[in-house]
Design an enzyme around this catalytic site. Structure first.
Site, short mmCIF file in Angstrom:
data_model
loop_
_atom_site.label_atom_id
_atom_site.label_comp_id
_atom_site.label_asym_id
_atom_site.label_seq_id
_atom_site.Cartn_x
_atom_site.Cartn_y
_atom_site.Cartn_z
N ASN A 9 -17.96 -36.90 -9.67
CA ASN A 9 -18.55 -38.24 -9.19
C ASN A 9 -19.90 -37.88 -8.50
O ASN A 9 -20.76 -38.77 -8.61
CB ASN A 9 -17.68 -38.69 -7.97
CG ASN A 9 -16.49 -39.35 -8.60
OD1 ASN A 9 -16.66 -40.29 -9.27
ND2 ASN A 9 -15.12 -38.72 -8.32
N ILE A 12 -22.67 -32.72 -11.80
CA ILE A 12 -22.32 -32.40 -13.18
C ILE A 12 -22.43 -30.78 -13.36
O ILE A 12 -23.72 -30.47 -12.76
CB ILE A 12 -23.20 -33.01 -14.17
CG1 ILE A 12 -22.88 -34.42 -14.40
CG2 ILE A 12 -22.90 -32.33 -15.59
CD1 ILE A 12 -23.91 -35.17 -15.26
N ASP A 109 -10.33 -33.53 -14.00
CA ASP A 109 -10.45 -32.34 -13.44
C ASP A 109 -9.16 -31.71 -12.81
O ASP A 109 -9.28 -30.38 -12.66
CB ASP A 109 -11.34 -32.76 -11.92
CG ASP A 109 -10.84 -33.93 -11.14
OD1 ASP A 109 -9.95 -34.78 -11.75
OD2 ASP A 109 -11.39 -34.13 -10.07
N ARG A 110 -8.32 -32.43 -12.37
CA ARG A 110 -7.03 -31.77 -11.78
C ARG A 110 -6.31 -31.26 -12.92
O ARG A 110 -5.57 -30.28 -12.57
CB ARG A 110 -6.23 -33.17 -11.25
CG ARG A 110 -6.81 -33.85 -10.17
CD ARG A 110 -5.95 -34.99 -9.77
NE ARG A 110 -5.02 -34.52 -8.76
CZ ARG A 110 -4.09 -35.38 -8.28
NH1 ARG A 110 -4.16 -36.72 -8.45
NH2 ARG A 110 -3.19 -34.99 -7.48
#
Length: 259
Positions: A9, A12, A109-110
């Site tokens: 968020n 990058i 991402d997790r």
């Protein structure tokens, strides 16, 4: 040469992997208003500054928690590298068994962090990612992703205090020596950071209790993300900090899906 792109968020994170090692990593601001051409110019400048040839890129993988940016990024990849990127999402091989009520809800991402952690550590784990949001994930040695929890990131908490309290200034996120402080700035730093450390310790404690109630052993706790080292230095509940965990997960997923 593999191009690894992790879209968060706030930032990058881009990594270049070649000959079994990371040869470069860069961080750009996440901006959904940028066009594919603007991202292309930025990326090509980074390649040039680091003496790298974009033509040597043979594969690209992208993980993103910002859907609105994907059109620009995918177009940039196709135009700049003439490669169809692998995008982490449904249908991608990960080797992880997601036990969420709706597996599609788990952030990319997790999942990427879980893939890397399972490959690198091969034990019951708690994974903490200190990003824009802080995520806590429980993962078994067998690769079962049990779930976890999400809290506002440290910077979000700090920014909210500055924006909603008229007389409080914006501060640097540094841990002060004392919790009984003599000025406003260190008082805010102590409240935010020591309060956050307390949150980490309590959530890890409760997560361990729940994992043990399932018959699992003592989980190993790893942390990643921008403020992982800052928090880890102040508590003994984090066993190891792994700064490149997400990039490593992207590399592993790329290898599983490249054919």
């Amino acid at each position: 040469m593999i191009l690894l792109v992790d879209v968060g968020n706030t930032n990058i994170v881009i990594g270049i992997y070649e000959d079994n090692k990371y040869i470069a990593s860069w961080r750009l601001s996440t901006d959904t208003k940028k066009t594919s051409d603007e991202y292309s110019i930025q990326l090509m400048q980074l390649f040039t500054q680091n003496g790298l040839d974009p033509k040597q890129v043979k594969g690209i993988i992208i993980s993103s928690v910002v859907p609105n940016i994907m059109h620009s990024l995918e177009n940039m990849v196709r135009k700049s590298f003439d490669i169809e990127p692998i995008v982490v999402g449904p249908g991608i091989k990960t080797g992880i068994n997601i036990k969420y009520d709706n597996p599609k809800e788990v952030g990319a991402d997790r999942i990427v962090n879980a893939v890397a952690a399972n490959e690198l550590y091969n034990k019951d784990l708690i994974i903490i990612d200190f990003g824009t949001a802080t995520t806590y994930c429980a993962l078994t040695k067998e690769g079962n992703y049990l779930g976890g929890c999400i809290s506002p990131g440290i910077k979000i908490s700090s920014d909210a205090l500055f924006e909603r309290a008229a007389k409080l200034p914006r501060i640097e996120l540094e841990v002060p020596k004392n919790i009984i402080c003599k000025n406003t700035i260190t008082s805010m730093q102590a409240g935010i950071l020591y309060g956050y450390i307390g949150q980490v310790e309590y959530i890890v404690k409760k997560t361990k209790e729940e994992m043990k109630s399932l018959g699992l052993g003592e989980p190993f706790v790893i942390a990643t993300g921008g403020l992982a080292n800052t928090i880890a230095r102040q508590t003994d509940v984090i066993d190891e900090v792994k700064g490149d965990l997400t990039l490593e997960g992207l590399r592993i997923i790329y290898e599983k899906n490249r054919e």
